[in-house]
Design a protein around this motif. Structure first.
Motif, PDB file in Angstrom:
ATOM      1  N   ASP A   1       0.818  -1.209   0.000  1.00 14.33           N
ATOM      2  CA  ASP A   1       0.000   0.000   0.000  1.00 14.33           C
ATOM      3  C   ASP A   1       0.853   1.260   0.000  1.00 14.33           C
ATOM      4  OD1 ASP A   1      -2.356   1.479  -0.012  1.00 14.33           O
ATOM      5  OD2 ASP A   1      -2.427   1.613   2.173  1.00 14.33           O
ATOM      6  N   GLY A   2       1.844   1.283  -0.880  1.00 15.19           N
ATOM      7  CA  GLY A   2       2.654   2.476  -1.041  1.00 15.19           C
ATOM      8  C   GLY A   2       3.938   2.467  -0.244  1.00 15.19           C
ATOM      9  N   ILE A   3       4.733   3.503  -0.449  1.00 14.02           N
ATOM     10  CA  ILE A   3       6.046   3.648   0.185  1.00 14.02           C
ATOM     11  C   ILE A   3       6.039   4.885   1.072  1.00 14.02           C
ATOM     12  CG2 ILE A   3       8.512   4.050  -0.247  1.00 14.02           C
ATOM     13  CD1 ILE A   3       8.046   2.696  -3.016  1.00 14.02           C
ATOM     14  N   ASP A   4       6.453   4.704   2.305  1.00 16.35           N
ATOM     15  CA  ASP A   4       6.533   5.835   3.236  1.00 16.35           C
ATOM     16  C   ASP A   4       7.936   6.430   3.289  1.00 16.35           C
ATOM     17  OD1 ASP A   4       3.784   5.837   4.614  1.00 16.35           O
ATOM     18  OD2 ASP A   4       4.408   3.747   4.809  1.00 16.35           O
TER      19      ASP A   4
ATOM     20  N   ALA B   1       9.781   6.349  -6.273  1.00 14.29           N
ATOM     21  CA  ALA B   1       9.117   6.423  -4.965  1.00 14.29           C
ATOM     22  C   ALA B   1       8.228   7.651  -4.837  1.00 14.29           C
ATOM     23  CB  ALA B   1      10.166   6.422  -3.849  1.00 14.29           C
ATOM     24  N   LEU B   2       8.501   8.683  -5.626  1.00 17.60           N
ATOM     25  CA  LEU B   2       7.805   9.959  -5.463  1.00 17.60           C
ATOM     26  C   LEU B   2       6.306   9.867  -5.696  1.00 17.60           C
ATOM     27  CD1 LEU B   2      10.255  12.560  -7.051  1.00 17.60           C
ATOM     28  CD2 LEU B   2       9.728  12.228  -4.638  1.00 17.60           C
ATOM     29  N   SER B   3       5.876   9.119  -6.713  1.00 22.05           N
ATOM     30  CA  SER B   3       4.451   9.066  -7.030  1.00 22.05           C
ATOM     31  C   SER B   3       3.654   8.485  -5.864  1.00 22.05           C
ATOM     32  CB  SER B   3       4.212   8.242  -8.294  1.00 22.05           C
ATOM     33  OG  SER B   3       4.733   6.934  -8.152  1.00 22.05           O
ATOM     34  N   SER B   4       4.200   7.441  -5.240  1.00 20.21           N
ATOM     35  CA  SER B   4       3.545   6.826  -4.090  1.00 20.21           C
ATOM     36  C   SER B   4       3.471   7.795  -2.917  1.00 20.21           C
ATOM     37  CB  SER B   4       4.294   5.557  -3.670  1.00 20.21           C
ATOM     38  OG  SER B   4       3.731   4.988  -2.514  1.00 20.21           O
ATOM     39  N   MET B   5       4.557   8.507  -2.667  1.00 17.72           N
ATOM     40  CA  MET B   5       4.602   9.455  -1.556  1.00 17.72           C
ATOM     41  C   MET B   5       3.658  10.635  -1.797  1.00 17.72           C
ATOM     42  SD  MET B   5       8.684   9.477  -0.647  1.00 17.72           S
ATOM     43  CE  MET B   5       9.499   8.004  -0.014  1.00 17.72           C
ATOM     44  N   LYS B   6       3.568  11.087  -3.038  1.00 14.19           N
ATOM     45  CA  LYS B   6       2.674  12.203  -3.343  1.00 14.19           C
ATOM     46  C   LYS B   6       1.220  11.818  -3.117  1.00 14.19           C
ATOM     47  CE  LYS B   6       5.471  14.978  -6.492  1.00 14.19           C
ATOM     48  NZ  LYS B   6       5.555  15.620  -7.827  1.00 14.19           N
TER      49      LYS B   6
ATOM     50  N   LYS C   1       0.184   9.771  -0.893  1.00 19.61           N
ATOM     51  CA  LYS C   1      -0.005   9.755   0.552  1.00 19.61           C
ATOM     52  C   LYS C   1       0.013  11.155   1.148  1.00 19.61           C
ATOM     53  CE  LYS C   1       2.053   5.200   1.535  1.00 19.61           C
ATOM     54  NZ  LYS C   1       1.170   4.688   2.599  1.00 19.61           N
ATOM     55  N   GLY C   2       0.600  12.095   0.410  1.00 17.61           N
ATOM     56  CA  GLY C   2       0.738  13.457   0.924  1.00 17.61           C
ATOM     57  C   GLY C   2       1.860  13.599   1.924  1.00 17.61           C
ATOM     58  N   LYS C   3       2.755  12.604   1.945  1.00 17.75           N
ATOM     59  CA  LYS C   3       3.894  12.655   2.857  1.00 17.75           C
ATOM     60  C   LYS C   3       4.902  11.594   2.432  1.00 17.75           C
ATOM     61  CE  LYS C   3       1.859   9.549   6.326  1.00 17.75           C
ATOM     62  NZ  LYS C   3       2.855   8.464   6.267  1.00 17.75           N
ATOM     63  N   GLY C   4       6.103  11.726   2.934  1.00 16.71           N
ATOM     64  CA  GLY C   4       7.130  10.743   2.638  1.00 16.71           C
ATOM     65  C   GLY C   4       8.489  11.272   3.028  1.00 16.71           C
ATOM     66  N   HIS C   5       9.475  10.393   2.982  1.00 17.86           N
ATOM     67  CA  HIS C   5      10.831  10.787   3.365  1.00 17.86           C
ATOM     68  C   HIS C   5      11.820   9.977   2.537  1.00 17.86           C
ATOM     69  CE1 HIS C   5      13.331  12.358   7.030  1.00 17.86           C
ATOM     70  NE2 HIS C   5      13.974  12.520   5.880  1.00 17.86           N
ATOM     71  N   ILE C   6      12.707  10.671   1.853  1.00 24.11           N
ATOM     72  CA  ILE C   6      13.808  10.027   1.134  1.00 24.11           C
ATOM     73  C   ILE C   6      15.111  10.399   1.833  1.00 24.11           C
ATOM     74  CG2 ILE C   6      15.103   9.903  -1.033  1.00 24.11           C
ATOM     75  CD1 ILE C   6      12.501  10.517  -2.502  1.00 24.11           C
ATOM     76  N   ILE C   7      15.828   9.383   2.268  1.00 24.84           N
ATOM     77  CA  ILE C   7      17.109   9.590   2.946  1.00 24.84           C
ATOM     78  C   ILE C   7      18.205   9.020   2.065  1.00 24.84           C
ATOM     79  CG2 ILE C   7      18.499   9.085   4.986  1.00 24.84           C
ATOM     80  CD1 ILE C   7      15.933   8.821   6.590  1.00 24.84           C
TER      81      ILE C   7
ATOM     82  N   GLN D   1      13.670  21.018  -2.995  1.00 27.42           N
ATOM     83  CA  GLN D   1      12.908  22.207  -3.372  1.00 27.42           C
ATOM     84  C   GLN D   1      11.685  21.848  -4.214  1.00 27.42           C
ATOM     85  OE1 GLN D   1      15.493  25.279  -5.045  1.00 27.42           O
ATOM     86  NE2 GLN D   1      17.226  24.419  -3.918  1.00 27.42           N
ATOM     87  N   GLU D   2      11.809  20.796  -5.006  1.00 30.14           N
ATOM     88  CA  GLU D   2      10.708  20.393  -5.883  1.00 30.14           C
ATOM     89  C   GLU D   2       9.552  19.742  -5.142  1.00 30.14           C
ATOM     90  OE1 GLU D   2      13.700  19.401  -9.676  1.00 30.14           O
ATOM     91  OE2 GLU D   2      12.343  17.872  -8.892  1.00 30.14           O
ATOM     92  N   VAL D   3       9.850  19.001  -4.061  1.00 29.49           N
ATOM     93  CA  VAL D   3       8.797  18.192  -3.412  1.00 29.49           C
ATOM     94  C   VAL D   3       8.380  18.713  -2.038  1.00 29.49           C
ATOM     95  CG1 VAL D   3       9.560  16.140  -4.666  1.00 29.49           C
ATOM     96  CG2 VAL D   3      10.485  16.590  -2.382  1.00 29.49           C
ATOM     97  N   GLU D   4       8.952  19.820  -1.612  1.00 32.76           N
ATOM     98  CA  GLU D   4       8.599  20.368  -0.301  1.00 32.76           C
ATOM     99  C   GLU D   4       7.103  20.618  -0.180  1.00 32.76           C
ATOM    100  OE1 GLU D   4       9.717  24.518   1.018  1.00 32.76           O
ATOM    101  OE2 GLU D   4      11.100  23.347   2.261  1.00 32.76           O
ATOM    102  N   LYS D   5       6.493  21.101  -1.245  1.00 35.87           N
ATOM    103  CA  LYS D   5       5.051  21.402  -1.247  1.00 35.87           C
ATOM    104  C   LYS D   5       4.204  20.145  -1.126  1.00 35.87           C
ATOM    105  CE  LYS D   5       4.636  21.326  -6.306  1.00 35.87           C
ATOM    106  NZ  LYS D   5       5.985  20.732  -6.498  1.00 35.87           N
ATOM    107  N   ASP D   6       4.795  18.979  -1.392  1.00 38.05           N
ATOM    108  CA  ASP D   6       4.057  17.714  -1.345  1.00 38.05           C
ATOM    109  C   ASP D   6       4.196  17.003  -0.006  1.00 38.05           C
ATOM    110  OD1 ASP D   6       3.243  17.705  -4.203  1.00 38.05           O
ATOM    111  OD2 ASP D   6       5.415  17.558  -4.538  1.00 38.05           O
ATOM    112  N   GLY D   7       4.855  17.646   0.955  1.00 41.08           N
ATOM    113  CA  GLY D   7       5.019  17.031   2.269  1.00 41.08           C
ATOM    114  C   GLY D   7       6.090  15.965   2.316  1.00 41.08           C
ATOM    115  N   ILE D   8       7.007  16.005   1.360  1.00 43.64           N
ATOM    116  CA  ILE D   8       8.065  14.994   1.284  1.00 43.64           C
ATOM    117  C   ILE D   8       9.387  15.601   1.749  1.00 43.64           C
ATOM    118  CG2 ILE D   8       9.359  13.457  -0.252  1.00 43.64           C
ATOM    119  CD1 ILE D   8       6.868  13.448  -2.083  1.00 43.64           C
TER     120      ILE D   8
END
Length: 262
Positions: A82-85, A125-130, A132-138, A171-178
């Motif tokens: 059910d997606g990637i956090d 991973a970005l599409s799944s995180m978007k 969800k409206g949140k996510g974290h890439i380390i 900078q690109e994904v900050e607005k998406d809660g990532i």
């Protein structure tokens, strides 16, 4: 169990820091997806994780330079979990050779793994995180990406590229809660040096300052969910990177001595 029911994808998970990241994540209650090339190690790690913790664990035998295999793996992850956090881009390697000594093929391969592998996994991973409206890439980069030394030009270049990619992506994904976090370790006691430093000379010279991968893994997992841009480990080496940018000529002489230990 702070990360209960979250799905964390870890590349380069079969050994070293990747393996310790999997244990630390499972200890916090996360469902873990392991990605690496060596199936036997992945299979054994999955068995141990599921024996020790009440979490789901799955693995994919994938080379992060194979775009099609990565795409298939991430598609299955989204369906099964059910997606990637969280995505932790840990896969990477280095070779300690001068530019003159290193083949162009080795240089290209290092960038394929260390840079394009990070880019490919992050993109997927970005599409799944978007959704969800949140996510974290380390991204596990390196202090070498901030302060380069001799015999590590290609490796330092690849990690510098990871830092640049991460900082722009943030900078690109900050607005998406990532959130996007760079973790920059110094020398660490992992199998990394089995490939990078076959002679063992450099590893021996820095043995006293080597980081414990279990402690690094615990630190990385503690960052999940926090909007932290950059973490240098150990912190005193990170301070050294700042000094390097302020006093490049003096720092150059110091780093020449350090690099020549390789």
């Amino acid at each position: 169990m702070r990360l209960r029911n979250q799905t964390i994808v870890i590349t380069g998970a079969s050994s070293g820091l990747g393996r310790d990241l999997a244990f630390s994540a499972a200890e916090e209650g996360a469902n873990v997806v392991l990605i690496a090339r060596r199936e036997e190690e992945l299979k054994n790690l999955k068995t141990k994780l599921e024996e020790m913790y009440p979490v789901k664990c799955h693995y994919f035998v994938v080379d992060v330079t194979d775009e099609n295999l990565i795409y298939d793996a991430f598609h299955q992850i989204e369906e099964q979990f059910d997606g990637i956090d969280v995505l932790i881009n840990n896969a990477g390697y280095g070779l300690f050779q001068t530019v003159e000594q290193m083949s162009l093929q080795d240089m290209k391969q290092m960038f394929e793994v260390n840079v394009f592998g990070v880019m490919c996994c992050s993109k997927l991973a970005l599409s799944s995180m978007k959704l969800k409206g949140k996510g974290h890439i380390i991204n596990i980069a390196s202090l070498a990406g901030k302060v380069a030394t001799s015999k590590a030009a290609a490796y330092a270049g690849s990690k510098h590229a990871v830092l640049g990619f991460s900082n722009a992506l943030r900078q690109e994904v900050e607005k998406d809660g990532i959130f996007i976090t760079n973790v920059n370790p110094g020398p660490m006691d992992t199998p990394f040096f089995d490939i990078a430093d076959e002679s063992g000379t450099y590893a021996k010279s820095v043995r006293k300052m080597m980081l414990d991968p279990e402690k690094v893994a615990s630190k990385v997992i503690s960052l999940i969910g926090q909007d932290i841009h950059d973490v240098d480990l150990p912190s005193w080496m990170g301070f050294g990177a700042k000094i390097y940018s302020l006093f490049p000529k003096i720092s150059h002489r110091v780093m020449m001595k350090f690099g020549n230990k390789k």
